[in-house]
Design a protein around this motif. Structure first.
Motif, PDB file in Angstrom:
ATOM      1  N   ILE A   1      56.440   1.588  72.017  1.00 38.38           N
ATOM      2  CA  ILE A   1      57.337   1.708  73.171  1.00 38.38           C
ATOM      3  C   ILE A   1      57.457   0.363  73.886  1.00 38.38           C
ATOM      4  CG2 ILE A   1      57.587   2.757  75.466  1.00 38.38           C
ATOM      5  CD1 ILE A   1      56.337   5.316  74.218  1.00 38.38           C
ATOM      6  N   ALA A   2      56.331  -0.339  74.056  1.00 38.82           N
ATOM      7  CA  ALA A   2      56.340  -1.647  74.718  1.00 38.82           C
ATOM      8  C   ALA A   2      57.155  -2.661  73.917  1.00 38.82           C
ATOM      9  CB  ALA A   2      54.913  -2.147  74.919  1.00 38.82           C
TER      10      ALA A   2
ATOM     11  N   VAL B   1      59.656  -2.047  71.814  1.00 39.63           N
ATOM     12  CA  VAL B   1      61.076  -1.707  71.914  1.00 39.63           C
ATOM     13  C   VAL B   1      61.633  -2.146  73.268  1.00 39.63           C
ATOM     14  CG1 VAL B   1      62.676   0.248  72.079  1.00 39.63           C
ATOM     15  CG2 VAL B   1      61.021   0.149  70.218  1.00 39.63           C
ATOM     16  N   ARG B   2      60.886  -1.918  74.317  1.00 43.03           N
ATOM     17  CA  ARG B   2      61.341  -2.350  75.649  1.00 43.03           C
ATOM     18  C   ARG B   2      61.438  -3.872  75.734  1.00 43.03           C
ATOM     19  NH1 ARG B   2      61.494   0.954  80.118  1.00 43.03           N
ATOM     20  NH2 ARG B   2      60.847  -0.797  81.411  1.00 43.03           N
ATOM     21  N   TRP B   3      60.483  -4.588  75.161  1.00 41.90           N
ATOM     22  CA  TRP B   3      60.500  -6.047  75.170  1.00 41.90           C
ATOM     23  C   TRP B   3      61.706  -6.564  74.379  1.00 41.90           C
ATOM     24  CZ3 TRP B   3      59.634  -9.615  71.100  1.00 41.90           C
ATOM     25  CH2 TRP B   3      59.568 -10.946  71.512  1.00 41.90           C
TER      26      TRP B   3
ATOM     27  N   ALA C   1      64.536  -5.021  73.853  1.00 46.08           N
ATOM     28  CA  ALA C   1      65.736  -4.727  74.641  1.00 46.08           C
ATOM     29  C   ALA C   1      65.899  -5.752  75.761  1.00 46.08           C
ATOM     30  CB  ALA C   1      65.670  -3.313  75.207  1.00 46.08           C
ATOM     31  N   TRP C   2      64.809  -6.104  76.424  1.00 48.47           N
ATOM     32  CA  TRP C   2      64.851  -7.108  77.498  1.00 48.47           C
ATOM     33  C   TRP C   2      65.258  -8.467  76.929  1.00 48.47           C
ATOM     34  CZ3 TRP C   2      61.750 -11.518  77.955  1.00 48.47           C
ATOM     35  CH2 TRP C   2      61.901 -12.218  79.153  1.00 48.47           C
TER      36      TRP C   2
ATOM     37  N   ARG D   1      66.992  -9.075  74.189  1.00 49.87           N
ATOM     38  CA  ARG D   1      68.407  -9.022  73.799  1.00 49.87           C
ATOM     39  C   ARG D   1      69.304  -9.162  75.024  1.00 49.87           C
ATOM     40  NH1 ARG D   1      72.270  -4.656  72.728  1.00 49.87           N
ATOM     41  NH2 ARG D   1      73.763  -5.465  71.224  1.00 49.87           N
ATOM     42  N   LYS D   2      68.948  -8.479  76.090  1.00 48.69           N
ATOM     43  CA  LYS D   2      69.737  -8.561  77.325  1.00 48.69           C
ATOM     44  C   LYS D   2      69.728  -9.993  77.861  1.00 48.69           C
ATOM     45  CE  LYS D   2      70.018  -6.602  81.968  1.00 48.69           C
ATOM     46  NZ  LYS D   2      69.393  -5.679  82.909  1.00 48.69           N
TER      47      LYS D   2
END
Length: 187
Positions: free
Chosen positions: A156-157, A159-161, A163-164, A166-167
């Motif tokens: 989960i960490a 995937v969140r990293w 996504a951050w 990529r943003k």
């Protein structure tokens, strides 16, 4: 409110939506061991204690299967435990919902198996999953359950990293494109 007769029969019609078929149910039959065994063999009951002995399985193998989210989605854990009916149902739900239903069902099974391992139980009886495990495997399964939870949280960490990250790259690219357009003269 209709009263329950002493015979254990309800004389209420079955209701499926607006359809009434007028059948009465005999709940005393459910207490019969043969009826319960048929339900458990088909995986169609939430009863905690099976009528017959649960099959012996390897708890370490089960926890290793649970380490891969794809295996929970596709019902591999249920196939391993011998619950073929619900395993096929889980696989079908996964396919028909493009993975979403399979992920949700798989996550519920994951929680049940990991919680069982964290409680150091010698058997599992949850929604059609029924098995007994050798006592020698319980401690190793406990360690694997902790690893399963850690891997899930780490995933989960990550995937969140990602996504951050990529943003952040998209914002940097958009900012660079705005600066380029500001530097170019309008013709």
């Amino acid at each position: 409110e209709p009263a329950l007769e002493e015979s254990g029969r309800h004389h209420l019609p079955l209701q499926a939506g607006a359809l009434l078929d007028g059948v009465s149910l005999d709940y005393t039959a459910m207490d019969h061991p043969a009826f319960s065994a048929v339900q458990i063999a088909r995986g169609a009951t939430l009863k905690r204690a099976p009528a017959g002995p649960a099959p012996k399985k390897n708890k370490i193998t089960l926890l290793l299967i649970e380490m891969c989210p794809l295996s929970w989605m596709l019902g591999i854990d249920r196939f391993y435990l011998g619950n073929t009916g619900l395993a096929i149902a889980k696989l079908s739900v996964c396919i028909l919902t493009c993975g979403i239903g399979g992920f949700i069902w798989g996550f519920v099974d994951f929680i049940a198996v990991v919680a069982n391992a964290l409680r150091k139980e010698d058997s599992i009886h949850f929604f059609g999953m029924s098995a007994t495990f050798a006592h020698a495997q319980v401690h190793t399964a406990f360690i694997l359950a902790i690893a399963d939870v850690f891997i899930l949280l780490l995933g989960i960490a990550v995937v969140r990293w990602l996504a951050w990250l990529r943003k952040k790259r998209l914002v940097a690219r958009a900012t660079a494109n705005l600066r380029k357009s500001d530097d170019q003269p309008i013709v």
